[in-house]
Design a protein around this motif. Structure first.
Motif: not given
Length: 170
Positions: A165-170, A155-163
């Protein structure tokens, strides 16, 4: 809650921030007796900070403190935190830092560490890591939402973040 713990909680993943804050408040007010407090010693870590910990005892001086490289720890995604106990030195100040898992500083017949672990695990946190069937990181608590570090890394590598933020979407 002490300022240090509060600052570290604010860096945790938004999905666990309030829960950790409420848990610490509950533990310090209702579970640990007078003279004992729980503190967050580590929370969110950057990949660089994780790599520096991994290097300790390997390419840098000191004992080994982590088997995880950057990206391989749930700390890197704000989903893990480490704790210690603080004991009142008799002056009303909590200056003595401890990782003693057997100490019963509040004198209630139950080790303070065990009281904390029982409560945090009862609300869904996992304590420590298990390697070859053996727990080895008792100060560590995490909530993984069914994700391994590998899934978090993807998820980090795909930049699957909460808009925003630096936090990944769960």
């Amino acid at each position: 809650m002490d300022k240090i713990s509060n600052e570290r909680i604010l860096l945790l993943h938004p999905a666990i921030r309030l829960e950790v804050q409420n848990a610490i408040n509950h533990i310090n007010k209702n579970i640990l007796g007078k003279g004992v407090r729980m503190r967050i010693t580590q929370g969110f870590r950057t990949f660089k900070e994780q790599d520096e910990l991994f290097a300790q005892g390997r390419t840098k001086p000191g004992p080994k403190v982590s088997n995880a490289k950057g990206g391989q720890s749930l700390h890197n995604y704000g989903l893990a935190f480490d704790i210690c106990l603080l004991y009142d030195d008799g002056s009303g100040l909590f200056k003595e830092v401890s990782w003693d898992m057997k100490r019963d500083g509040d004198g209630d017949g139950i080790a303070d560490w065990l009281e904390i672990t029982k409560y945090l695990t009862s609300i869904g946190f996992t304590n420590g890591f298990i390697t070859n069937g053996k727990k080895w990181d008792f100060p560590h608590f995490q909530k993984d939402f069914g994700l391994t570090w590998q899934k978090c890394f993807e998820k980090y590598n795909r930049k699957d973040y909460i808009s925003g933020t630096i936090y990944i979407k769960l």
